[in-house]
Design a protein around this motif. Structure first.
Motif, mmCIF file in Angstrom:
data_model
loop_
_atom_site.group_PDB
_atom_site.id
_atom_site.type_symbol
_atom_site.label_atom_id
_atom_site.label_comp_id
_atom_site.label_asym_id
_atom_site.label_seq_id
_atom_site.Cartn_x
_atom_site.Cartn_y
_atom_site.Cartn_z
ATOM 1 N N GLN A 19 15.542 -2.218 13.673
ATOM 2 C CA GLN A 19 14.541 -1.207 13.999
ATOM 3 C C GLN A 19 14.809 -0.542 15.342
ATOM 4 O OE1 GLN A 19 11.228 -4.006 13.245
ATOM 5 N NE2 GLN A 19 10.450 -2.474 11.835
ATOM 6 N N ASP A 43 0.807 -1.217 0.000
ATOM 7 C CA ASP A 43 0.000 0.000 0.000
ATOM 8 C C ASP A 43 0.841 1.268 0.000
ATOM 9 O OD1 ASP A 43 -0.920 0.197 3.539
ATOM 10 O OD2 ASP A 43 0.999 -0.063 2.526
ATOM 11 N N TYR A 44 2.100 1.131 -0.373
ATOM 12 C CA TYR A 44 2.972 2.309 -0.470
ATOM 13 C C TYR A 44 3.926 2.043 -1.604
ATOM 14 C CZ TYR A 44 6.690 5.621 0.862
ATOM 15 O OH TYR A 44 7.636 6.607 0.877
ATOM 16 N N TYR A 48 4.686 3.579 9.605
ATOM 17 C CA TYR A 48 4.958 2.865 8.375
ATOM 18 C C TYR A 48 4.976 3.775 7.160
ATOM 19 C CZ TYR A 48 4.189 -1.061 11.412
ATOM 20 O OH TYR A 48 4.277 -1.954 12.442
ATOM 21 N N ASN A 49 5.639 3.248 6.135
ATOM 22 C CA ASN A 49 5.724 3.942 4.858
ATOM 23 C C ASN A 49 6.487 5.255 4.948
ATOM 24 O OD1 ASN A 49 4.177 1.831 3.854
ATOM 25 N ND2 ASN A 49 2.270 2.950 4.092
ATOM 26 N N ASP A 105 1.654 -2.062 4.960
ATOM 27 C CA ASP A 105 1.479 -1.207 6.120
ATOM 28 C C ASP A 105 2.010 -1.819 7.407
ATOM 29 O OD1 ASP A 105 -1.274 0.566 7.686
ATOM 30 O OD2 ASP A 105 0.748 1.210 7.165
ATOM 31 N N ASN A 106 2.385 -3.109 7.363
ATOM 32 C CA ASN A 106 2.821 -3.745 8.608
ATOM 33 C C ASN A 106 4.324 -3.992 8.640
ATOM 34 O OD1 ASN A 106 3.042 -5.694 6.693
ATOM 35 N ND2 ASN A 106 1.865 -7.248 7.774
ATOM 36 N N THR A 107 5.062 -3.265 7.791
ATOM 37 C CA THR A 107 6.496 -3.474 7.746
ATOM 38 C C THR A 107 7.215 -2.203 7.309
ATOM 39 O OG1 THR A 107 8.298 -4.741 6.724
ATOM 40 C CG2 THR A 107 6.373 -4.302 5.361
ATOM 41 N N SER A 158 5.828 -1.447 -0.405
ATOM 42 C CA SER A 158 5.828 -2.013 0.941
ATOM 43 C C SER A 158 4.393 -2.067 1.436
ATOM 44 C CB SER A 158 6.687 -1.192 1.907
ATOM 45 O OG SER A 158 6.075 0.042 2.198
#
Lengths: 112, 114
Positions: free
Chosen positions: B50, A31-32, B99-100, A95-97, A93
């Motif tokens: 991370q 979603d990116y 995220y993103n 949304d959970n990473t 990528s």
């Protein structure tokens, strides 16, 4: 399913022309979708990015077009300039990473 | 200026030798990454971290090792077990937990075999 397929591998465009680079993906959780620009001997730099809630995003001469149903997105460079000559990478990528999956790159050459 | 510094720019490895690539960032980013770039293959993830004192294997971790003792530093060791180490190595960092976020890259280290 984690792959992002990018084409063409190389592209030659005349100054003032439109450069188009395409990417396709399989994982519907993505979603990116960022695009990176890399000059020789340098690291990639973020150029423009899109999320699937919009079909197009424009920043100056650079536009991302996104087709969610076809699972494809593309970079359009309008009025291409010799200074745009670089390698372009699409990526994706979910949304959970924090991890990005990169395409194999397109080497763009713009001739005057 | 904030950014990522990779050193050295060029590195040569002899057979059976371990070499360490340096990556330092002053962007106050929690997440850091190592990628390997080969012609026609894009960027492939070796390791990522991370948070300090924690890291995970990426897609091609065999023959490599990392440490994350400080937030600013994420060195990569190419061990003698990596049989094809010749490549361009890129370090990146990003904000973690949101995220993103864009990844910011250093200018790479080119590793060659003597």
């Amino acid at each position: 399913q984690q792959q992002v397929k990018q084409s063409p591998q190389s592209l030659i465009v005349q100054k003032g022309g439109i450069s188009i680079i395409n990417c396709a993906y399989e994982n519907t959780a993505f979603d990116y979708f960022p695009w990176y620009q890399q000059f020789p001997g340098k690291g990639p730099a973020l150029l423009i990015a899109i999320r699937p809630d919009v079909s197009e995003k424009k920043e100056g001469r650079f536009t991302i077009s996104f087709n969610k149903s076809a699972k494809q997105f593309s970079l359009h460079i309008m009025d291409s300039q010799p200074g745009d000559s670089a390698t372009y990478f699409c990526a994706a990528s979910s949304d959970n990473t924090d991890k990005l999956i990169f395409g194999t790159g397109t080497r763009l050459q713009v001739f005057p | 200026d904030g950014g990522i510094t990779q050193s050295p720019k060029y590195l040569f490895r002899k057979e059976g030798q371990n070499v360490t690539l340096s990556c330092e960032q002053n962007l106050n980013h929690d997440a850091m990454y190592w990628y390997r770039q080969d012609p026609g293959q894009g960027l492939r993830l070796i390791y990522y971290s991370q948070i300090v004192n924690d890291f995970q294997k990426g897609d091609i971790a065999e023959g490599y090792s990392v440490s994350r003792e400080k937030k600013e530093s994420f060195p990569l060791t190419v061990t003698s077990a990596q049989k094809n180490p010749t490549a361009f190595y890129l370090c990146a960092s990003s904000v973690a937990g949101i995220y993103n976020q864009p990844q910011h890259f250093g200018d790479g280290t080119r590793l060659s075999i003597l």
